[in-house]
Design a protein around this motif. Structure first.
Motif: not given
Length: 760
Positions: A193, A338, A342
């Motif tokens: 990330g 998001n 990750i």
């Protein structure tokens, strides 16, 4: 001077309908206003009567392409004569009776801007306008306005604001309007990330060109992408994702590239280019250079075209076709966040293409195919959901909980059934938790307060357990009647029907595993008139994963000599000796009439496929081996037993065994498929003599078999039957929630808890 008030219902929010009406009112010199409201679109127009009539006529004839008008109700009201112009006014909030719009694929105008180096939105991945872009996946509440979507946090720059206010601009009142200066932002990260300095599209292409796996945040969730021409990359993706041998879908750069690899009919091309942009199952060309690891042993590709600028960023002259598979661990819900990406996908990828626009509703890609001019559903999700199925009656508010596999659920409101997005297999605990959460959120969005929960008869399905713990009144619907009901509701069929439900499994009213059934009846009065003879399912669900067990089950009584030799040749004789004892003692050996298991057994004999990685794998392989230049048919017997018909699958499999070594695999497959089609036709012919109906519904997961469906359909039509299959609604268990809603509603209305009792 007259003033008319109109309410327009249907798919009319998020499609540019208010700007369309604004410009149309100006064209005819009308005053008044328009707004979104709880029903759809509401407007008042004032002007000369002839202009008002022409205005309303054009509303029906010239509405935006993505709109679907259901009703226009108009009445005359008292003129005001105080307005100077026609306006778009703030939306009225409240309970919705219409529908939020599904996501729409990028339109040709936005696509042209994306590739225009002189345009300020050149290569901007969030380019959209009044007729294209995300809708359902970003909505938080209704009516559909920017401040009730995940675009609310992006304040328009001066240039976007000017476009939004300009009635001559195609972005006039476009709720998803954005540009690089004021809209969502993409970026590239490493697997952990950490943001990288590379330009997002260049870095993403770099990963793909070196055989890497790229995590891509789209509009409905994450995808995992690799170069579809690289066997090494595809094999690595399959391993890291824990994916079985199921085929991957392929996203092609454009239609020309797609046609290099697949045969495309005119109907299939229209579907590929439709704003829905579904995955379409197509026949692969023999000279295609796509990686063989995509679809091992098969001749079909799930192909689709880019529907968002994010995907367009991933192509250039070197990268022309990508595997695009759901971003999740196999069996788990689609990843949309998001941070979660990750954690979950990071170990699988070499980098991410991310962005900062929140996805509010996860949405897998829809999957369809074209047969005999019909669009047949395999998975109904992005692009179709949440558009409702409209029925011809007002329904009791209810929740239809769906099945265990390929789950969707449904909510009813008024005369509409709202099917959910694809939920997945509820065996997985995280999927089941997501299912529960999505039901609650969907109820709030649609504004549905169900009084009943309709469920499958299987007591151990998690969907059944959810229904019984929901606090709602419950009613059970037999699995295969739900399949049948989904087609009846979808196609609005009236009168008596012969229903052919061929499936892998479904809990029967006698506690056995059904799946090779013929029903007759109408509405909520049905008879089970014919079925395959029951055979043991050795080891229960283990027989699905190891289809050789069904070979032994069928041949034990019909061809013991062949079975003995076959078991020894495959090193299975010792395993079967133990299983045989369990079967004789009735230990974990439920009886089944499943046609799916017969297909598995035939494929296993011919292809020596002792284990499969997913249900139906053997049957799918078997279908793709057929050579229809061979026209033989195996013998089968149908007998009457107490007023119902029986068909014994064992002798059919015995004949398949006898053809081993005498005929090719391609010939045996063709002969077997022709046999099942002939069997269907003969049973339906006999039932027509009894019921005096020529309407036949084909339903259930087995009919995903393109070859069988074609052969049965053609044979039935030659005998004068009218054949019905679902349109877009899945043939498999993804469609049964609609059937549960339809049949459950009838049962509730008429106070019936056993649809078979009225025929006795």
């Amino acid at each position: 001077m007259e003033r008319w008030r109109s309410i327009i219902t249907g798919l009319v929010q998020g499609v540019g309908f208010r700007p369309f009406l604004y410009n149309l009112a100006r064209k005819y010199g009308l005053k008044g206003w328009v707004r979104n409201n709880s029903a759809g679109v509401e407007l008042e127009v004032e002007g000369e009567p002839e202009n008002l009539r022409q205005f309303l006529n054009e509303v029906s004839l010239q509405a935006p392409a993505a709109a679907r008008i259901e009703t226009i109700d108009t009445l005359a009201i008292t003129p005001r004569q105080t307005e100077a112009e026609f306006k778009i006014i703030p939306s009225e909030c409240g309970e919705i009776s219409g529908s939020p719009l599904p996501d729409q694929g990028i339109c040709s105008s936005c696509l042209a801007e994306f590739y225009d180096q002189t345009d300020r939105r050149y290569r901007y991945p969030f380019n959209s306008c009044t007729i294209c872009g995300p809708r359902f996946t970003i909505i938080e509440d209704l009516p559909f306005d920017r401040d009730r979507t995940t675009m609310a946090g992006y304040r328009l720059c001066q240039r976007c604001q000017a476009e939004y206010r300009d009635f001559r601009d195609r972005r006039f009142h476009a709720q998803t309007i954005a540009c690089p200066q004021c809209g969502p932002e993409p970026w590239l990260t490493d697997p952990k990330g950490e943001r990288l300095r590379d330009l997002p599209h260049r870095g993403a292409l770099g990963i793909l060109k070196t055989g890497g796996i790229l995590g891509v945040k789209g509009i409905g969730g994450y995808h995992l992408a690799v170069d579809a021409l690289s066997n090494t990359a595809v094999r690595r993706l399959r391993k890291l994702k824990g994916r079985d041998r199921r085929p991957f879908a392929v996203l092609f750069r454009d239609l020309d590239v797609l046609k290099e690899h697949c045969w495309v009919s005119a109907a299939e091309e229209r579907l590929l280019l439709d704003p829905v942009r579904p995955i379409v199952l197509l026949k692969q060309k023999a000279d295609s250079t796509l990686a063989g690891e995509l679809n091992p042993g098969l001749r079909e590709i799930g192909a689709f075209l880019p529907y968002t600028g994010i995907q367009l960023l991933l192509f250039d002259e070197a990268i022309t076709a990508l595997v695009m598979t759901s971003g999740n661990r196999s069996g788990e819900p689609l990843t949309i966040d998001n941070v979660a990406a990750i954690e979950i996908l990071g170990p699988m990828v070499d980098g991410f293409l991310m962005h900062d626009r929140k996805i509010n509703w996860g949405c897998d890609d829809s999957v369809v195919k074209v047969q005999k001019g019909h669009t047949i559903g395999i998975r109904r999700s992005r692009g179709y959901v949440p558009a409702p199925v409209k029925l011809d009656r007002v329904l009791v508010p209810l929740l239809a909980c769906g099945g265990q596999q390929k789950n969707t659920f449904a909510l009813t409101k008024g005369d509409r059934v709202y099917l959910s997005t694809h939920q997945g297999d509820l065996d997985n605990y995280s999927t089941y938790l997501n299912y529960q959460e999505t039901i609650d959120r969907f109820r709030r969005l649609i504004g549905c307060q169900p009084q009943y929960a309709v469920h499958d008869l299987h007591p151990d399905y998690n969907s059944t357990i959810y229904a019984r713990g929901s606090g709602l009144k419950t009613i059970g619907v037999q699995h295969h009647l739900a399949h049948l009901g989904s087609v009846i509701a979808n196609r609005q069929i009236k009168g008596t029907i012969i229903g052919v439900a061929f499936d892998g499994s479904g809990y029967g009213t006698d506690g056995k595993v059904w799946g090779g059934e013929f029903f007759t009846g109408a509405e909520c009065c049905w008879e089970r008139k014919a079925w395959l003879r029951y055979y043991p399912l050795p080891g229960g669900e283990a027989a699905i994963r190891e289809p050789w067990r069904m070979v032994a089950s069928y041949l034990e009584a019909t061809a013991p000599d062949f079975l003995g030799d076959w078991l020894v040749q495959n090193g299975l004789d010792h395993k079967w000796s133990v299983l045989r004892m369990a079967v004789k003692q009735g230990i974990n050996a439920p009886e089944t009439s499943s046609m799916g298991r017969l297909f598995d057994a035939a494929a296993t004999v011919v292809g020596n496929l002792k284990e499969v990685s997913y249900e139906g794998e053997a049957a799918v392989w078997f279908e793709h081996q057929a050579d229809l230049s061979y026209c033989g048919v195996y013998q089968f017997e149908i007998w009457n037993q107490g007023g119902t018909l029986r068909i014994d699958p064992g002798p059919i499999l015995k004949q398949v065994c006898q053809d081993q070594g005498r005929l090719s695999t391609a010939a045996i497959s063709a002969k077997f498929h022709r046999t099942i089609a002939a069997l269907i036709t003969e049973v339906c012919f006999r039932l027509r003599l009894e019921t005096q109906t020529d309407q036949v519904v084909l339903c259930g997961g087995v009919f995903q078999n393109r070859l069988l469906l074609d052969l049965a359909w053609e044979s039935l039509e030659q005998k004068g039957f009218k054949v019905f299959v679902p349109e877009v609604i899945p043939l498999n268990d993804g469609g049964i929630a609609l059937g549960q809603a339809w049949l459950g509603n009838l049962m509730i209305e008429r106070g019936i808890d056993d649809v078979f009792s009225c025929a006795r």
